[in-house]
Design an enzyme around this catalytic site. Sequence first.
Site, PDB file in Angstrom:
ATOM      1  CB  CYS A 123      -0.989  -0.048   1.166  1.00 24.34           C
ATOM      2  SG  CYS A 123      -2.337   1.158   1.019  1.00 24.34           S
ATOM      3  CG  HIS A 133      -3.457  -3.383   3.244  1.00 12.72           C
ATOM      4  ND1 HIS A 133      -2.470  -2.899   4.092  1.00 12.72           N
ATOM      5  CD2 HIS A 133      -4.056  -2.300   2.700  1.00 12.72           C
ATOM      6  CE1 HIS A 133      -2.472  -1.579   4.060  1.00 12.72           C
ATOM      7  NE2 HIS A 133      -3.427  -1.182   3.226  1.00 12.72           N
ATOM      8  CD  GLU A 166      -0.885  -5.649   5.695  1.00 10.40           C
ATOM      9  OE1 GLU A 166      -0.940  -4.447   5.986  1.00 10.40           O
ATOM     10  OE2 GLU A 166      -0.855  -6.069   4.511  1.00 10.40           O
TER      11      GLU A 166
END
Length: 250
Positions: free
Chosen positions: A98, A188, A190
């Site tokens: 990001c 993202h 994660e």
Amino acid sequence: MPHAIPPLLIIDTGQPVAPLRRHGDFAHWIRVAAGLARHEAAAVNVEAGDALPEHTGFAGVIVSGSAAMVTERLDWSERAAAWLRDAAEAGLPLFGICYGHQLVAHALGGTVGDSPGGRTMGTVEVACTTAAREDPLFAALPARFAAQVTHLQSVLRPPPEAVVLATAGHDPCHAFRWRDRVWGVQFHPEFSALHMRGYIRARADLLRRDGADPERLAAAVRAAPQARRLLRRFARRARTLAAGSDRSGT
């Protein structure tokens, strides 16, 4: 005796929205998603003023997301960009997420600006380009896969020597690779579905102001395991390259 593989460095450029901080910071989310043990990762928070170490002591680097904007040219961000440029030129494996994706692109000569589609948040479909079929990280992905996103800016022009690996919605450079050891992804990997729903709830008022329906967006959130696996592939690749360097004595 074989040398220990050096850790990966996680560069934290911000912190999660307040309601999600009980689940840890971005560095923790990234380490867990990348499948790294505690001793296999180190973290610095450049937004909070941490100094960046010598890049020679790490197997690779992962750069987190942030609520900041690359176009603000904040002092800590520009210092991090200079460090990342030097690390990339030296051949250190990098993976930007990001804001990190945008910061790496900026550091290497790309252009970052406001996303043509405005604020984007929720689970989106990412489409791989033909170049992704030959990429060490993306080749194992399906042609289209789900990913979690929350951003206002994007990479408008990738860096020279970069190849675009994926697009999504109004974002023609949702992922890129620079040379053979640097990657950036706008999404993202994660984020779990829980993280994504938490972000939507925390930004509900802003979403409504922008004409979006946060309840509908939250209901549409789904797991994104393919996107998440990219972090593990990057971590494995960086550690394998570092182990090879140890064996060759370079």
